[in-house]
Design an enzyme around this catalytic site. Sequence first.
Site, short mmCIF file in Angstrom:
data_model
loop_
_atom_site.label_atom_id
_atom_site.label_comp_id
_atom_site.label_asym_id
_atom_site.label_seq_id
_atom_site.Cartn_x
_atom_site.Cartn_y
_atom_site.Cartn_z
N ASN A 151 0.95 -1.24 0.03
CA ASN A 151 0.11 -0.04 0.03
C ASN A 151 0.96 1.14 0.15
O ASN A 151 1.47 1.58 1.14
CB ASN A 151 -0.89 0.08 1.31
N TRP A 152 0.89 2.08 -1.16
CA TRP A 152 1.78 2.77 -1.24
C TRP A 152 1.39 4.26 -0.66
O TRP A 152 1.90 5.41 -0.72
CB TRP A 152 2.42 3.11 -2.57
N LYS A 153 0.03 4.23 -0.33
CA LYS A 153 -0.41 5.45 0.36
C LYS A 153 -0.17 6.75 -0.63
O LYS A 153 -0.33 6.40 -1.73
CB LYS A 153 -0.12 5.54 1.86
N GLY A 156 3.06 -1.16 4.09
CA GLY A 156 2.84 0.29 3.96
C GLY A 156 4.51 0.68 3.63
O GLY A 156 5.12 0.33 2.49
N GLY A 157 5.20 1.50 4.49
CA GLY A 157 6.41 2.01 4.31
C GLY A 157 7.37 1.02 3.62
O GLY A 157 8.15 1.44 2.82
N HIS A 165 -9.54 0.94 5.29
CA HIS A 165 -8.53 1.24 6.02
C HIS A 165 -8.43 2.20 7.08
O HIS A 165 -9.25 3.16 6.92
CB HIS A 165 -7.35 1.75 4.89
N SER A 219 3.68 -2.26 10.14
CA SER A 219 5.09 -2.26 10.43
C SER A 219 5.68 -3.48 10.05
O SER A 219 6.81 -3.85 10.87
CB SER A 219 5.42 -1.83 11.91
N GLU A 241 -6.75 4.59 8.06
CA GLU A 241 -6.48 5.86 7.76
C GLU A 241 -7.84 6.66 7.14
O GLU A 241 -8.18 7.75 7.57
CB GLU A 241 -5.14 5.96 6.77
N GLY A 288 2.68 2.58 10.72
CA GLY A 288 3.64 3.46 10.63
C GLY A 288 4.38 3.70 11.91
O GLY A 288 5.10 4.75 11.78
N GLU A 294 -5.04 -5.00 10.71
CA GLU A 294 -4.01 -4.07 10.79
C GLU A 294 -4.27 -3.37 11.98
O GLU A 294 -5.10 -2.26 12.07
CB GLU A 294 -4.13 -3.04 9.75
P1 13P Z 1 3.14 0.37 7.71
O1 13P Z 1 3.62 -0.89 6.81
O2 13P Z 1 3.88 1.50 6.94
O3 13P Z 1 3.00 0.32 9.10
O4 13P Z 1 1.56 0.70 7.18
C1 13P Z 1 1.05 -0.37 7.23
C2 13P Z 1 -0.30 -0.30 6.41
O5 13P Z 1 -1.06 0.95 6.81
C3 13P Z 1 -0.71 -0.90 5.30
O6 13P Z 1 -1.93 -0.68 4.62
#
Ligand code: 13P
Length: 251
Positions: A9-11, A234-235, A96, A213, A98, A174, A168
């Site tokens: 997920n590149w956000k 994510g990251g 999600h 993470s 967020e 994050g 999640e």
């Molecule tokens: P991180 O891997 O950066 O913690 O993000 C997880 C995430 O929200 C994937 O959708």
Amino acid sequence: MRRSLVAGNWKMHGSRESIADLLQALIRESGLGVDGVDLVVCPPLPYLQMCQQLLSGSVWQLGAQNVHSQPCGAYTGEVAAPMLAEFSVRYVLVGHSERRQLARETDALVAEKFSAVLRHAMRPILCLGETLEQRESGRAEEVVAAQLNTVLEHSGVSAMADAVIAYEPVWAIGTGCTASAGQAQEMHRFIRELMARRSAKVASQIRIIYGGSVNAGNARELFAQSDIDGGLVGGASLKADEFITICKSVS
Ligand code: 13P
């Protein structure tokens, strides 16, 4: 036997140039020993067409980070499921944390988005998870159950056959503070048991992936748990080498 899935997920990250570089590296590296895993990237919307073209003929599949519940209409700034389907999108994240937090998406709205994705022959990745405060007050299972049950009541358990669930925990996203493999497995088993109350078959087939993470150092232990079928990253999915290492950890 469930087929594993790893999704990046590149956000709201990347540019035309950095995303093209990343995809080219992922395509090159994924030829070297990532087998038996569904591999997905979810880029920001403006890059969907470019990604569709670059990924064509590769093992990577395209995902989207969000969708509107309606198929068309006067919804400025939104994107509908049939539009995503036109760009070969196969998976769509719904719920999600967020979006639940920043865009105030409710369980009911998430349930509508979930069925909109299925109506257009794509697979929803339904994100569930509790906040730190909810976990510390002993309500993690109650919160996750409510999130899941709203979707189950809206769409029925059979709709889950084509879906993926992503657990999640919000406190792990994050933050660098991953759930331990034991904590994650415990919640994944709880989610599968909730499903089994409605259908043992769907419960045994549905893929439940972990996000929060995930990195090259912890992926193998997380993915080795019996109810963890891959990851939503994510990251670490923005760095080709690390993301490929994570993908290899599951295969
Ligand atoms: P991180 O891997 O950066 O913690 O993000 C997880 C995430 O929200 C994937 O959708």
